[in-house]
Design an enzyme around this catalytic site. Structure first.
Site, PDB file in Angstrom:
ATOM      1  CB  CYS A 145      -0.883  -0.009   1.227  1.00 19.84           C
ATOM      2  SG  CYS A 145      -1.746  -1.575   1.422  1.00 19.84           S
ATOM      3  NE  ARG A 196       4.193   1.877  -1.521  1.00 24.26           N
ATOM      4  CZ  ARG A 196       5.449   1.525  -1.294  1.00 24.26           C
ATOM      5  NH1 ARG A 196       6.415   2.054  -2.020  1.00 24.26           N
ATOM      6  NH2 ARG A 196       5.752   0.662  -0.358  1.00 24.26           N
ATOM      7  CE  LYS A 240       7.028  -5.534 -18.754  1.00 21.22           C
ATOM      8  NZ  LYS A 240       8.071  -5.071 -17.863  1.00 21.22           N
ATOM      9  CG  HIS A 298      14.152 -30.193 -25.124  1.00 23.67           C
ATOM     10  ND1 HIS A 298      14.714 -31.451 -25.114  1.00 23.67           N
ATOM     11  CD2 HIS A 298      15.075 -29.369 -25.691  1.00 23.67           C
ATOM     12  CE1 HIS A 298      15.942 -31.384 -25.631  1.00 23.67           C
ATOM     13  NE2 HIS A 298      16.172 -30.128 -25.989  1.00 23.67           N
ATOM     14  CE  LYS A 306       7.331   1.012 -11.380  1.00 24.46           C
ATOM     15  NZ  LYS A 306       7.450  -0.021 -12.416  1.00 24.46           N
ATOM     16  CG  ASN A 330       3.122  -0.875   3.002  1.00 26.57           C
ATOM     17  OD1 ASN A 330       2.535  -1.724   2.342  1.00 26.57           O
ATOM     18  ND2 ASN A 330       4.402  -0.588   2.813  1.00 26.57           N
ATOM     19  N   GLY A 331       1.772  -3.388   4.816  1.00 29.61           N
ATOM     20  CA  GLY A 331       2.424  -4.609   5.276  1.00 29.61           C
ATOM     21  C   GLY A 331       1.411  -5.642   5.714  1.00 29.61           C
ATOM     22  CD1 TRP A 340      -2.312  -4.662  -5.156  1.00 31.18           C
ATOM     23  CD2 TRP A 340      -1.828  -6.080  -3.499  1.00 31.18           C
ATOM     24  NE1 TRP A 340      -2.200  -5.909  -5.702  1.00 31.18           N
ATOM     25  CE2 TRP A 340      -1.901  -6.815  -4.704  1.00 31.18           C
ATOM     26  CE3 TRP A 340      -1.545  -6.771  -2.325  1.00 31.18           C
ATOM     27  CZ2 TRP A 340      -1.696  -8.176  -4.777  1.00 31.18           C
ATOM     28  CZ3 TRP A 340      -1.345  -8.141  -2.393  1.00 31.18           C
ATOM     29  CH2 TRP A 340      -1.416  -8.826  -3.606  1.00 31.18           C
ATOM     30  CD  GLU A 364       3.723  -6.242 -15.922  1.00 37.73           C
ATOM     31  OE1 GLU A 364       4.833  -5.929 -16.360  1.00 37.73           O
ATOM     32  OE2 GLU A 364       3.456  -6.208 -14.709  1.00 37.73           O
ATOM     33  CD  GLU A 403      10.610  -6.987 -19.596  1.00 37.07           C
ATOM     34  OE1 GLU A 403      10.461  -7.774 -18.650  1.00 37.07           O
ATOM     35  OE2 GLU A 403      10.229  -5.801 -19.547  1.00 37.07           O
TER      36      GLU A 403
HETATM   37  O1  M6R Z   1      10.851  -2.878  -7.966  1.00 36.68           O
HETATM   38  P1  M6R Z   1      11.413  -4.165  -8.491  1.00 36.68           P
HETATM   39  O2  M6R Z   1      12.306  -3.969  -9.643  1.00 36.68           O
HETATM   40  O3  M6R Z   1      12.076  -4.985  -7.399  1.00 36.68           O
HETATM   41  O4  M6R Z   1      10.167  -5.003  -8.987  1.00 36.68           O
HETATM   42  C1  M6R Z   1      10.319  -6.319  -9.427  1.00 36.68           C
HETATM   43  C2  M6R Z   1       9.069  -6.814 -10.124  1.00 36.68           C
HETATM   44  O5  M6R Z   1       7.989  -6.786  -9.243  1.00 36.68           O
HETATM   45  C3  M6R Z   1       8.736  -5.975 -11.359  1.00 36.68           C
HETATM   46  O6  M6R Z   1       9.786  -5.942 -12.269  1.00 36.68           O
HETATM   47  C4  M6R Z   1       7.474  -6.548 -12.057  1.00 36.68           C
HETATM   48  O7  M6R Z   1       7.752  -7.799 -12.586  1.00 36.68           O
HETATM   49  C5  M6R Z   1       6.995  -5.568 -13.136  1.00 36.68           C
HETATM   50  N1  M6R Z   1       5.599  -5.289 -12.942  1.00 36.68           N
HETATM   51  C6  M6R Z   1       7.162  -6.081 -14.520  1.00 36.68           C
HETATM   52  O8  M6R Z   1       6.756  -5.147 -15.468  1.00 36.68           O
END
Ligand code: M6R
Length: 614
Positions: A2, A27, A487, A506, A609, A101-102, A75, A490, A483
């Site tokens: 959060c 967040r 992307k 495989h 994020k 938060n937590g 969140w 998500e 990657e």
């Molecule tokens: O803040 P961070 O780089 O540690 O975050 C790691 C992942 O949570 C972050 O890269 C996540 O996979 C992204 N949403 C991908 O776009």
């Protein structure tokens, strides 16, 4: 995960809180709420849904003017995203409010104890137990800071708490245990926030609390103690980016803006660190002697940062001849990795607050390993917990989907790899100089890639109804494939998978049926003829089974033309630098496709994020 913000001062408190929450919404955006002190009571508004819902409610019926307030964007962990479960939560019969938060792991026991003592609960959250507990501690002590000191000792888990009490107007108290909290210092005002973006519009002067500390802010002071009440002086720093860097400007989304900022992210991360034939890095305790003594590197990270680590592995092993493993931080933490003082654990994190990565660093330290953080956020927890930090300078990244940070993370590792190679004598000066010269070209090459993506726009519109997209790569193209798939899934919610080309036969090739779209990341035939021929074989294998093939290929690669339905071009560069260019069309593709589907690209469903809980 959060976002929390606190304020005391003479500006419009609700406006300051809403501004802070808008910066922290990345967040979590399941619900939001604010509270202010209003005479002998707390005035509160909280709403399920995004911040916009709360804003609309406050426009219809504003909260009273006040010099003290706290705000939260959630969140959801315990309890759904409803109005009742939104923070702040209330204690001491409406005179105290608290945000969190937590995760409070022992909340069920605490709740049972408090209910037995006559407290009535209005939500399903773990947080409300802390609010009730704090209210009771306040009644005993008559002082919010003292009450907080009592309460934190009863909580298990990890938490940042902010609270205020109507009997102490002008005071906000915060506590931090394994969860970030920063103080913002102003003239006649002070701020608290989950990160500096919560208050950077108002002041660049900040300090981060260390673990197990309590802060009390008033208009004129910010005093910090440990959980036992011993005074501590936090280390202050100036935030180096200004607030406008975290604004959308004229862009439709933060993600679009942040993709466009890739060249600057790369340029700024290299700035001041490149000489002709050496990389200048100040790694503090990780001096040349230490770097010569290590015999193994483990990179720990999650998500996109982890994929950047896979690129780093190839570069560091090739250049510095040290074995490198890449681990998902959560897998590393919960097995029993072999670590000692000759192991260097490199954590990679944009936010510097990812709980899994932070726990991995703590575990590595406890086992005696050396620790280096590659991080984008000043004052974040992971770099503070590491022996040394190599900051990437990508600027604030707001969109949940990480884009420019990936580029900067790769650059950070390339810089480290070259530094290590020089220190360990595994690369000649001329070879280092050649890589550096090519790295200097990357910003201009990235601008060229960004300017030439018309085909990607068309492709994304054509593919808006796809149900599944596959990505294939080899060598450093493999993490690019991973990657690209991450992307896409998500932000567009389309099933996507990335595979190593060699793995195709495989198993994954069974997925290929007529019409299946496969993106293939192709290495340069000029630099890597063998790898190139291998991936061309993979392309032929999938085409023979009806796949539609979209290749990301170097500008001069004519050999792929007969086998590709669409070719996305990137300039020629050295093999280890290719991912920096190849990933950009894939980022743009995901953005365009999600936009074509009418989705919120900056705030995709179920995500946040910063993943600050396990
Ligand atoms: O803040 P961070 O780089 O540690 O975050 C790691 C992942 O949570 C972050 O890269 C996540 O996979 C992204 N949403 C991908 O776009």
């Amino acid at each position: 995960m959060c976002g929390i913000v606190g304020y005391t001062g003479e500006r419009g408190t609700v406006d300051v809180l809403l501004e802070g929450l808008s910066r922290l919404e990345y967040r979590g955006y399941d619900s939001a709420g604010v509270s202010v002190i209003d005479g002998e009571h707390i005035a509160l508004r909280k709403k399920g849904g995004k911040l916009a819902v709360l804003r609309a409610s406050l426009e219809d019926a504003p909260l009273p003017a006040s010099a003290t307030g706290i705000g939260h964007t959630r969140w959801a962990t315990h309890g759904g995203p409803t109005d009742e479960n939104a923070h702040p939560h209330i204690g001491d019969d409406g005179r105290l409010s608290l945000i969190h938060n937590g995760i409070i792991e022992n909340f069920a026991e605490l709740r049972a104890e408090l209910e037995a003592a006559g407290e009535a609960f209005a939500s399903e959250t773990d947080t409300e137990a802390a609010a009730k507990l704090l209210g009771r501690a306040y009644r005993e002590t008559g002082d919010l800071t003292a009450a907080m000191r009592q309460v934190v000792k009863r909580l298990h888990g990890q938490f940042t708490l902010l609270a205020m009490h109507a009997e102490q107007p002008g005071v906000v108290v915060g506590a931090s245990h394994n969860s970030p909290l920063l103080v913002g210092y102003g003239e006649g005002e002070h701020f608290l926030g989950s990160d500096v973006s919560a208050f950077v519009k108002f002041t660049p002067s900040a300090a981060a609390l260390d673990n197990d500390q309590i802060v009390t802010i008033t208009r004129d002071s910010a005093s910090v103690t440990d959980f036992d009440g011993n005074a501590v002086e936090p280390k202050r720093f100036e935030v180096s980016w200004d607030a406008s860097a975290a604004e959308k400007g004229g862009w439709n989304s933060f993600m679009a803006k942040e993709i466009s900022e890739g060249p600057e992210a790369v340029e700024n991360t290299m700035r001041g660190r490149l000489a002709d034939s050496r990389v200048e890095l100040d790694l503090g305790a990780l001096d040349d002697e230490v770097l010569r003594s290590i015999d193994r590197i483990v990179i720990v990270a999650c998500g996109t940062a982890n994929y950047s680590g896979l690129v780093g592995k190839y570069a560091i092993e090739t250049w510095a001849r040290v074995p490198v493993e890449v681990d998902l931080a959560h897998e590393f933490r919960y097995r029993d990795p072999v670590l000692d003082e000759r192991t260097l654990v490199i954590s990679i994190s944009q936010s510097g607050e990812t709980m899994d990565t932070k726990m991995a660093v703590q575990h590595a330290k406890a086992q005696g390993a050396r620790t280096l953080s590659i991080c984008n956020t000043q004052g974040a927890t992971i770099p503070r917990e590491s022996e040394a930090v190599l900051y990437t300078h990508a600027g604030p990244e707001v969109a949940v989907a990480s884009t420019k940070a990936f580029l900067a993370q790769v650059i950070g590792q390339l810089l480290f790899g070259l530094h290590l190679a020089r220190v360990r004598g595994t690369m000649a000066d001329e070879a280092i100089a050649e890589v550096i010269a090519e790295m200097r070209e990357l910003p201009a090459e990235l601008r060229q890639v960004l300017a030439e993506q018309e085909a990607v726009h068309e492709l994304a519109h054509w593919m808006a109804d796809s149900r599944s997209v596959l990505f294939l790569g080899r060598h450093v193209g493999y993490p690019v494939a991973l990657e690209g798939a991450l992307k896409l899934k998500e932000i567009s919610y389309i099933h996507a998978e990335g595979f190593a080309g060699g793995e195709l036969k495989h198993g994954p090739i069974a997925l290929i049926e007529p019409g299946q779209v496969v993106f293939v990341v192709v290495p340069s035939p000029r630099n890597e003829p063998l790898l190139h021929s291998k991936i061309v074989s993979n392309i032929q294998e999938i085409r023979a089974r009806g796949a539609r093939v979209i290749v990301v290929a170097e500008a001069g690669d004519a050999a792929v033309l007969p086998y590709a339905d669409v070719v996305l071009r990137v300039p020629l560069t050295l093999p280890m630098l290719e991912p920096v260019l190849q990933v950009v069309p894939l980022h743009i593709f995901a953005l365009e496709l999600a936009t074509a589907k009418g989705l919120d690209v900056d705030q995709p469903r179920n995500l946040a994020k910063s993943v600050t809980v396990e």
